[in-house]
Design a protein around this motif. Structure first.
Motif, PDB file in Angstrom:
ATOM      1  N   ASN A   1      -5.300   2.783  -3.203  1.00 32.13           N
ATOM      2  CA  ASN A   1      -6.615   3.282  -3.601  1.00 32.13           C
ATOM      3  C   ASN A   1      -6.550   4.746  -4.032  1.00 32.13           C
ATOM      4  O   ASN A   1      -7.562   5.299  -4.467  1.00 32.13           O
ATOM      5  CB  ASN A   1      -7.618   3.126  -2.459  1.00 32.13           C
ATOM      6  CG  ASN A   1      -8.270   1.753  -2.452  1.00 32.13           C
ATOM      7  OD1 ASN A   1      -7.948   0.893  -3.273  1.00 32.13           O
ATOM      8  ND2 ASN A   1      -9.180   1.523  -1.525  1.00 32.13           N
TER       9      ASN A   1
ATOM     10  N   HIS B   1     -12.510  -1.876  -9.861  1.00 32.91           N
ATOM     11  CA  HIS B   1     -12.769  -1.960  -8.426  1.00 32.91           C
ATOM     12  C   HIS B   1     -11.528  -1.571  -7.636  1.00 32.91           C
ATOM     13  O   HIS B   1     -10.407  -1.869  -8.048  1.00 32.91           O
ATOM     14  CB  HIS B   1     -13.182  -3.380  -8.031  1.00 32.91           C
ATOM     15  CG  HIS B   1     -14.363  -3.900  -8.773  1.00 32.91           C
ATOM     16  ND1 HIS B   1     -15.651  -3.515  -8.483  1.00 32.91           N
ATOM     17  CD2 HIS B   1     -14.452  -4.765  -9.818  1.00 32.91           C
ATOM     18  CE1 HIS B   1     -16.494  -4.127  -9.302  1.00 32.91           C
ATOM     19  NE2 HIS B   1     -15.785  -4.892 -10.129  1.00 32.91           N
ATOM     20  N   ALA B   2     -11.744  -0.914  -6.505  1.00 30.48           N
ATOM     21  CA  ALA B   2     -10.651  -0.581  -5.599  1.00 30.48           C
ATOM     22  C   ALA B   2     -10.666  -1.563  -4.427  1.00 30.48           C
ATOM     23  O   ALA B   2     -11.617  -2.327  -4.242  1.00 30.48           O
ATOM     24  CB  ALA B   2     -10.800   0.858  -5.088  1.00 30.48           C
ATOM     25  N   LYS B   3      -9.598  -1.568  -3.648  1.00 30.12           N
ATOM     26  CA  LYS B   3      -9.580  -2.392  -2.428  1.00 30.12           C
ATOM     27  C   LYS B   3     -10.733  -1.984  -1.512  1.00 30.12           C
ATOM     28  O   LYS B   3     -11.079  -0.810  -1.465  1.00 30.12           O
ATOM     29  CB  LYS B   3      -8.250  -2.193  -1.689  1.00 30.12           C
ATOM     30  CG  LYS B   3      -7.017  -2.609  -2.462  1.00 30.12           C
ATOM     31  CD  LYS B   3      -5.729  -2.248  -1.705  1.00 30.12           C
ATOM     32  CE  LYS B   3      -5.572  -0.765  -1.486  1.00 30.12           C
ATOM     33  NZ  LYS B   3      -4.313  -0.392  -0.799  1.00 30.12           N
TER      34      LYS B   3
ATOM     35  N   SER C   1      -3.127   2.104  -9.241  1.00 25.05           N
ATOM     36  CA  SER C   1      -3.892   3.138  -8.542  1.00 25.05           C
ATOM     37  C   SER C   1      -5.318   2.670  -8.276  1.00 25.05           C
ATOM     38  O   SER C   1      -5.753   1.614  -8.777  1.00 25.05           O
ATOM     39  CB  SER C   1      -3.901   4.425  -9.370  1.00 25.05           C
ATOM     40  OG  SER C   1      -2.585   4.883  -9.614  1.00 25.05           O
ATOM     41  N   GLY C   2      -6.054   3.474  -7.535  1.00 25.20           N
ATOM     42  CA  GLY C   2      -7.421   3.103  -7.181  1.00 25.20           C
ATOM     43  C   GLY C   2      -8.360   3.036  -8.358  1.00 25.20           C
ATOM     44  O   GLY C   2      -9.422   2.401  -8.275  1.00 25.20           O
ATOM     45  N   ASP C   3      -7.993   3.687  -9.459  1.00 27.33           N
ATOM     46  CA  ASP C   3      -8.835   3.665 -10.656  1.00 27.33           C
ATOM     47  C   ASP C   3      -8.180   2.920 -11.819  1.00 27.33           C
ATOM     48  O   ASP C   3      -8.612   3.042 -12.959  1.00 27.33           O
ATOM     49  CB  ASP C   3      -9.218   5.087 -11.074  1.00 27.33           C
ATOM     50  CG  ASP C   3      -8.030   6.044 -11.112  1.00 27.33           C
ATOM     51  OD1 ASP C   3      -6.897   5.608 -10.837  1.00 27.33           O
ATOM     52  OD2 ASP C   3      -8.249   7.239 -11.401  1.00 27.33           O
TER      53      ASP C   3
ATOM     54  N   ASP D   1       0.868  -1.170   0.000  1.00 25.62           N
ATOM     55  CA  ASP D   1       0.000   0.000   0.000  1.00 25.62           C
ATOM     56  C   ASP D   1       0.910   1.227   0.000  1.00 25.62           C
ATOM     57  O   ASP D   1       2.113   1.114   0.285  1.00 25.62           O
ATOM     58  CB  ASP D   1      -0.894  -0.035   1.244  1.00 25.62           C
ATOM     59  CG  ASP D   1      -1.787   1.179   1.348  1.00 25.62           C
ATOM     60  OD1 ASP D   1      -2.397   1.546   0.330  1.00 25.62           O
ATOM     61  OD2 ASP D   1      -1.862   1.761   2.449  1.00 25.62           O
TER      62      ASP D   1
ATOM     63  N   SER E   1      -6.098   7.728  -6.439  1.00 26.37           N
ATOM     64  CA  SER E   1      -6.335   7.756  -7.883  1.00 26.37           C
ATOM     65  C   SER E   1      -5.051   8.093  -8.628  1.00 26.37           C
ATOM     66  O   SER E   1      -4.131   8.731  -8.096  1.00 26.37           O
ATOM     67  CB  SER E   1      -7.431   8.767  -8.229  1.00 26.37           C
ATOM     68  OG  SER E   1      -6.969  10.082  -8.035  1.00 26.37           O
TER      69      SER E   1
ATOM     70  N   PRO F   1      -7.340  -4.984  -7.929  1.00 31.26           N
ATOM     71  CA  PRO F   1      -6.071  -4.251  -8.102  1.00 31.26           C
ATOM     72  C   PRO F   1      -4.846  -5.109  -7.817  1.00 31.26           C
ATOM     73  O   PRO F   1      -3.821  -4.991  -8.507  1.00 31.26           O
ATOM     74  CB  PRO F   1      -6.188  -3.098  -7.097  1.00 31.26           C
ATOM     75  CG  PRO F   1      -7.652  -2.942  -6.850  1.00 31.26           C
ATOM     76  CD  PRO F   1      -8.219  -4.327  -6.934  1.00 31.26           C
TER      77      PRO F   1
END
Length: 221
Positions: free
Chosen positions: A113, A143-145, A137-139, A11, A115, A150
């Motif tokens: 997560n 789907h994000a965590k 990245s989150g996008d 992360d 962007s 991802p």
């Protein structure tokens, strides 16, 4: 502890870097621009991992369901974009950890997560990330965590089976995502939420109290 690991995924905020000072400053500017008193960084820090939702929640006591949150979020994003590397730094021991991972021949990367609007410029400006072989990245995925998508995309980019990647994060959603992706997981108890939460309930495979502690798990100490 971990055998047959070929990559370490991290992360970002609260695990590799302390971005709380810049995130907090972006939110606090919104307060002072409105004539409100400045809040100390200590108020913002625990919620730094929650991004705009967390920072606006501290600064104004609002949630995404409240009227006007969307406009505040865009203002926060603009403020953060203008200052996001002014006060952000790697946690103590992270540079040495990454250097040791590089020397060992393991691959490594980031799954956050945050962007891409922020992740990509930030990681390009920090020398720490020059050897990262994947940055998700989150996008990046639909789907994000805590969804595993991802992490699975990171493993795909590294051309590795997910089980050969270990994931390190400071939020319970990181551990949930890692487990769902079939990866061994490590809770970073030194991070934002980790410092306040009982990480034993996250069901991670291991917990570390400093970045250097990961070296023991990877048998590189």
């Amino acid at each position: 502890m971990f055998n047959d690991i070929e990559a370490v995924l991290f992360d970002l905020d609260g695990t590799l870097i302390d971005s709380a000072p810049d995130l907090g400053a972006a939110a606090d500017k919104m307060r002072t621009d409105r004539g409100l008193a400045s809040l100390p960084l200590a108020d913002y820090r625990p919620m730094a991992g929650a991004g705009a939702r967390g920072m606006i929640g501290i600064a104004f006591g609002l949630t995404p369901d409240d009227d006007g949150f969307g406009d505040l979020k865009e203002e926060f994003f603009a403020n953060y974009e203008a200052c996001m590397t002014e006060r952000t730094y790697a946690f103590d021991g992270v540079a040495e950890l990454i250097a040791q991972i590089d020397r060992s021949g393991l691959k490594w990367g980031v799954v956050t997560n945050k962007s891409a609007r922020f992740t990509l410029p930030l990681t390009r400006r920090m020398p720490l990330f020059e050897s990262a072989q994947t940055i998700i990245s989150g996008d990046t995925t639909p789907h994000a965590k805590p969804h595993p998508a991802p992490l699975l995309e990171a493993a795909r980019q590294l051309q590795l089976h997910p089980g050969r990647c270990v994931y390190v994060g400071d939020d319970e959603r990181d551990i949930v995502a890692g487990r769902a992706a079939g990866m061994p997981t490590v809770a970073a108890a030194y991070g934002y939420l980790g410092a306040l939460a009982d990480t034993r309930h996250w069901k991670a495979d291991a917990t570390i109290v400093s970045p250097s502690s990961l070296l023991n798990l990877l048998r590189m100490a």
